[in-house]
Design a protein around this motif. Structure first.
Motif, PDB file in Angstrom:
ATOM      1  N   LEU A  15       0.812  -1.354   0.113  1.00 17.66           N
ATOM      2  CA  LEU A  15       0.026  -0.015  -0.100  1.00 17.66           C
ATOM      3  C   LEU A  15       0.880   1.335   0.057  1.00 17.66           C
ATOM      4  O   LEU A  15       0.847   2.113  -0.905  1.00 17.66           O
ATOM      5  N   ILE A  16       1.814   1.408   0.919  1.00 18.76           N
ATOM      6  CA  ILE A  16       2.676   2.231   0.892  1.00 18.76           C
ATOM      7  C   ILE A  16       3.786   2.728  -0.030  1.00 18.76           C
ATOM      8  O   ILE A  16       3.861   3.615  -0.803  1.00 18.76           O
ATOM      9  N   GLY A  17       4.078   1.261  -0.776  1.00 18.66           N
ATOM     10  CA  GLY A  17       4.894   1.430  -2.075  1.00 18.66           C
ATOM     11  C   GLY A  17       4.342   1.895  -2.965  1.00 18.66           C
ATOM     12  O   GLY A  17       4.835   2.968  -3.765  1.00 18.66           O
ATOM     13  N   ASN A  18       3.021   1.578  -3.238  1.00 18.27           N
ATOM     14  CA  ASN A  18       2.236   2.265  -4.455  1.00 18.27           C
ATOM     15  C   ASN A  18       2.045   3.708  -4.278  1.00 18.27           C
ATOM     16  O   ASN A  18       2.097   4.461  -5.295  1.00 18.27           O
ATOM     17  N   GLY A  19       1.557   4.062  -2.981  1.00 17.80           N
ATOM     18  CA  GLY A  19       1.333   5.629  -2.916  1.00 17.80           C
ATOM     19  C   GLY A  19       2.637   6.329  -2.918  1.00 17.80           C
ATOM     20  O   GLY A  19       2.604   7.596  -3.417  1.00 17.80           O
ATOM     21  N   LYS A  22       3.456   6.843  -6.492  1.00 15.53           N
ATOM     22  CA  LYS A  22       2.877   7.729  -7.213  1.00 15.53           C
ATOM     23  C   LYS A  22       3.247   9.151  -6.961  1.00 15.53           C
ATOM     24  O   LYS A  22       3.242  10.078  -7.663  1.00 15.53           O
ATOM     25  N   LYS A  23       3.302   9.364  -5.580  1.00 18.04           N
ATOM     26  CA  LYS A  23       3.766  10.689  -5.073  1.00 18.04           C
ATOM     27  C   LYS A  23       5.072  11.225  -5.646  1.00 18.04           C
ATOM     28  O   LYS A  23       5.159  12.319  -6.045  1.00 18.04           O
ATOM     29  N   MET A  24       5.945  10.305  -5.836  1.00 16.35           N
ATOM     30  CA  MET A  24       7.239  10.555  -6.180  1.00 16.35           C
ATOM     31  C   MET A  24       7.494  10.450  -7.702  1.00 16.35           C
ATOM     32  O   MET A  24       8.565  10.696  -8.323  1.00 16.35           O
ATOM     33  N   LYS A 158      -1.164   3.745  14.278  1.00 10.41           N
ATOM     34  CA  LYS A 158      -2.213   4.869  14.505  1.00 10.41           C
ATOM     35  C   LYS A 158      -2.075   5.961  13.327  1.00 10.41           C
ATOM     36  O   LYS A 158      -2.032   7.133  13.466  1.00 10.41           O
ATOM     37  N   LYS A 159      -1.656   5.582  12.214  1.00  9.48           N
ATOM     38  CA  LYS A 159      -1.290   6.564  10.983  1.00  9.48           C
ATOM     39  C   LYS A 159      -1.990   5.862   9.688  1.00  9.48           C
ATOM     40  O   LYS A 159      -1.928   4.788   9.620  1.00  9.48           O
ATOM     41  N   ASP A 160      -2.403   7.031   8.991  1.00  7.96           N
ATOM     42  CA  ASP A 160      -3.157   6.234   7.494  1.00  7.96           C
ATOM     43  C   ASP A 160      -2.150   6.459   6.778  1.00  7.96           C
ATOM     44  O   ASP A 160      -0.819   6.815   7.002  1.00  7.96           O
ATOM     45  N   SER A 161      -2.208   5.823   5.610  1.00  2.43           N
ATOM     46  CA  SER A 161      -1.373   5.480   4.682  1.00  2.43           C
ATOM     47  C   SER A 161      -0.908   6.907   4.056  1.00  2.43           C
ATOM     48  O   SER A 161       0.517   7.093   3.826  1.00  2.43           O
ATOM     49  N   ASP A 162      -1.379   8.067   4.066  1.00  2.00           N
ATOM     50  CA  ASP A 162      -0.899   9.393   3.584  1.00  2.00           C
ATOM     51  C   ASP A 162      -0.121   9.940   4.444  1.00  2.00           C
ATOM     52  O   ASP A 162       1.105  10.262   4.213  1.00  2.00           O
ATOM     53  N   GLN A 163      -0.258   9.751   5.942  1.00  2.00           N
ATOM     54  CA  GLN A 163       0.960   9.880   6.807  1.00  2.00           C
ATOM     55  C   GLN A 163       2.010   9.439   6.562  1.00  2.00           C
ATOM     56  O   GLN A 163       3.179   9.917   6.866  1.00  2.00           O
ATOM     57  N   VAL A 164       1.922   8.024   6.748  1.00  2.00           N
ATOM     58  CA  VAL A 164       3.296   7.223   6.516  1.00  2.00           C
ATOM     59  C   VAL A 164       3.841   7.480   5.124  1.00  2.00           C
ATOM     60  O   VAL A 164       5.031   7.834   5.290  1.00  2.00           O
ATOM     61  N   ILE A 165       3.313   7.857   4.129  1.00  2.00           N
ATOM     62  CA  ILE A 165       3.790   8.336   2.815  1.00  2.00           C
ATOM     63  C   ILE A 165       4.533   9.620   2.984  1.00  2.00           C
ATOM     64  O   ILE A 165       5.734   9.782   2.440  1.00  2.00           O
ATOM     65  N   GLU A 166       4.161  10.380   3.743  1.00  2.00           N
ATOM     66  CA  GLU A 166       4.448  11.818   3.759  1.00  2.00           C
ATOM     67  C   GLU A 166       5.727  11.889   4.617  1.00  2.00           C
ATOM     68  O   GLU A 166       6.685  12.358   4.500  1.00  2.00           O
ATOM     69  N   GLU A 167       5.610  10.958   5.793  1.00  2.00           N
ATOM     70  CA  GLU A 167       6.604  10.926   6.647  1.00  2.00           C
ATOM     71  C   GLU A 167       7.962  10.119   6.043  1.00  2.00           C
ATOM     72  O   GLU A 167       9.114  10.554   6.300  1.00  2.00           O
ATOM     73  N   SER A 168       7.685   9.048   5.204  1.00  2.00           N
ATOM     74  CA  SER A 168       8.795   8.597   4.344  1.00  2.00           C
ATOM     75  C   SER A 168       9.472   9.425   3.241  1.00  2.00           C
ATOM     76  O   SER A 168      10.690   9.361   3.223  1.00  2.00           O
ATOM     77  N   CYS A 169       8.538  10.359   2.771  1.00  2.00           N
ATOM     78  CA  CYS A 169       9.257  11.316   1.711  1.00  2.00           C
ATOM     79  C   CYS A 169       9.960  12.114   2.501  1.00  2.00           C
ATOM     80  O   CYS A 169      11.215  12.716   2.022  1.00  2.00           O
ATOM     81  N   SER A 170       9.574  12.812   3.608  1.00  2.00           N
ATOM     82  CA  SER A 170      10.437  13.592   4.350  1.00  2.00           C
ATOM     83  C   SER A 170      11.768  13.325   4.928  1.00  2.00           C
ATOM     84  O   SER A 170      12.688  13.872   5.147  1.00  2.00           O
ATOM     85  N   LEU A 171      11.922  11.753   5.069  1.00  2.00           N
ATOM     86  CA  LEU A 171      13.170  11.257   5.631  1.00  2.00           C
ATOM     87  C   LEU A 171      13.966  11.238   4.384  1.00  2.00           C
ATOM     88  O   LEU A 171      15.239  11.184   4.607  1.00  2.00           O
ATOM     89  N   LEU A 172      13.560  10.806   3.178  1.00  2.00           N
ATOM     90  CA  LEU A 172      14.164  10.612   2.023  1.00  2.00           C
ATOM     91  C   LEU A 172      14.856  12.025   1.442  1.00  2.00           C
ATOM     92  O   LEU A 172      16.029  12.044   0.870  1.00  2.00           O
ATOM     93  N   PHE A 173      14.292  12.979   1.748  1.00  2.00           N
ATOM     94  CA  PHE A 173      14.612  14.349   1.021  1.00  2.00           C
ATOM     95  C   PHE A 173      14.731  15.431   2.115  1.00  2.00           C
ATOM     96  O   PHE A 173      14.008  15.565   2.856  1.00  2.00           O
TER      97      PHE A 173
END
Length: 173
Positions: A15-19, A22-24, A158-173
């Motif tokens: 789920l997070i990988g797909n999202g 798309k975001k990146m 306690k996080k939805d997929s959008d929150q996990v995606i955002e947090e992942s992006c912030s760590l990478l960049f």
């Protein structure tokens, strides 16, 4: 750069990988799906017909292949992938790869996996939530050593997929 997602089954890697892809605006690849296409069999059938050792050897082979052939890709690993056949070293030693551990609690994994256990060959035989929880607990104990070597860690509870995606992006960049 490739971004590899790791974590226990049910942690949200697909789920997070797909999202995230798309975001990146990157390609997404699920290693288990890739294996099924290459082997022309489901993971469940591979386990049933040829056993886990055969599967783990093929998993390692295809991980190397994917990292060599695909660039600028989000790649979700199977839950056990980093723990076998030197696969974690393959990921860590690939200079164009960053890894993220999607950490999910025992309670959350038990809740997520109980209803879908029949679709997952490693836990299909477990009949109660207590049996599943004990199984996951043992695996998390064994596998956390590998998961915790990821470049980054994102707690998914306690996080939805959008929150996990955002947090992942912030760590990478």
């Amino acid at each position: 750069m490739n971004i590899v997602l790791m974590g226990y089954m049910g942690s949200g890697k697909s789920l997070i990988g797909n999202g995230l892809a798309k975001k990146m605006k990157l390609k997404y690849l699920d290693l288990d799906d890739y294996i099924e296409i290459q082997e022309k069999k489901s993971i469940s059938d591979i386990f049933k017909e040829k056993g886990e050792i055969y599967f783990r050897k093929k998993e390692s082979f295809y991980l190397k292949e994917v990292l060599e052939r695909h660039k600028n890709c989000i790649i979700s690993l199977g839950g056990g992938t980093p723990c076998f056949a030197g696969n974690l070293d393959i990921v860590k030693n690939n200079t164009n790869t960053q890894s993220i551990y999607l950490q999910t609690s025992l309670e959350e994994l038990t809740k997520r996996l109980f209803e879908e256990r029949n679709k997952r060959p490693l836990i299909a035989h477990l009949e109660t939530q207590d049996e599943l929880k004990d199984f996951i607990r043992k695996h998390l104990f064994e596998r956390s050593f590998y998961y915790n070597q990821a470049d980054y860690k994102v707690v998914t509870d306690k996080k939805d997929s959008d929150q996990v995606i955002e947090e992942s992006c912030s760590l990478l960049f």
